[in-house]
Design a protein around this motif. Sequence first.
Motif, PDB file in Angstrom:
ATOM      1  N   GLU A 126      16.787  -4.201  -9.837  1.00  0.00           N
ATOM      2  CA  GLU A 126      16.557  -3.714  -8.666  1.00  0.00           C
ATOM      3  C   GLU A 126      17.945  -2.668  -7.996  1.00  0.00           C
ATOM      4  O   GLU A 126      17.686  -1.905  -7.382  1.00  0.00           O
ATOM      5  CB  GLU A 126      16.174  -4.417  -7.477  1.00  0.00           C
ATOM      6  N   LEU A 150      15.564  -0.374  -2.720  1.00  0.00           N
ATOM      7  CA  LEU A 150      14.697   0.680  -2.996  1.00  0.00           C
ATOM      8  C   LEU A 150      15.635   2.183  -2.844  1.00  0.00           C
ATOM      9  O   LEU A 150      15.384   2.958  -3.808  1.00  0.00           O
ATOM     10  CB  LEU A 150      13.288   0.694  -2.518  1.00  0.00           C
ATOM     11  N   PHE A 155       8.060   0.461  -8.905  1.00  0.00           N
ATOM     12  CA  PHE A 155       8.568  -0.512  -8.175  1.00  0.00           C
ATOM     13  C   PHE A 155       7.335  -1.364  -7.338  1.00  0.00           C
ATOM     14  O   PHE A 155       6.427  -0.813  -7.251  1.00  0.00           O
ATOM     15  CB  PHE A 155       9.676  -0.065  -7.197  1.00  0.00           C
TER      16      PHE A 155
END
Length: 324
Positions: A191, A61, A52
């Motif tokens: 994401e 996240l 990431f």
Amino acid sequence: MALGEFDLIAKFFKRPVRRAALGVGDDCALLQVTPGMQLAVSSDMLVEGRHFLSTVDPARLGHKSLAVNLSDLGACGARPLAFTLALSLPKADPAFLEGFARGLLALADEHGIELVGGDTTAGPLNICITVFGEVPAGQALLRSGARAGDDLWVSHPVGGGIGDARLALEVFRGQVSLEGRDFDAARRAMELPTPRVALGQALRGLAHSAIDLSDGLLGDLGHVLRASGVGVRIDADALPRSPVLASQPRALQLECGLSGGDDYELLFAAPPARRGEVLAAAQALGVGVARIGELQSEPGVRLVDGEGRPLRGDFPSFDHFLSA
């Protein structure tokens, strides 16, 4: 006031457990597995700069950190029970921790899964989650179960496809230009993946084999082919594509779809006689599925277009030690 290790655990991650016998706060968690069920366990590690970007929103996240693990349970056909979190942090930043915990625990609540332990330490940002699930004994979907003659299916968002996460990565690399809603859609796929946990459970008894797409379709499929001792014929034009990816050059579409990675969709093999049931199960869950090929007795991968003509090209999947 500076946060210590136990302060940050208590503030951001400690919650009462509802299903586990014992959760955060003791030397071990205690899980009660239903009689007749087997325990399914999987671990994944996410490292900043490798898995990431440093600019990712903390809540996204947190979501993705758990989603990639739940995806493994989905591929096995397991129902989630609990998870542990090992977290290495450069510093105890309350703003980061609040967002990360919010995204993580929102997805946990969505799947009825509890945080029951783990560890924290100072160091480079590194997230390791272990998930625990249960599946009826003898009913887990395995990589070794595919059979010659099976249909090859891949799940996807309704109205969307696979490969968008890779497309977003190419934008961040400066290789592709996307703007506005197109970039937002691709970035969201990268994401905020949706783990197909419910679909995996619905495929028990329908599918012979399954795997989740993390490192690229062809690379992940290779694990199934080797474990099952079969080959495959894939119609590259049958790969589901979002409108954003479908607007890109064909070569990029194939690269993103066949070797992109980070899709966290399910790739599964099921007998042709169960096609109607597979489609009905997916429709009931609001998930798209596309039949993209056929498992064959002859080893190897045969890529063709919609007219059955052979396709040539190199579509390497991600490897943590071989990829740049």
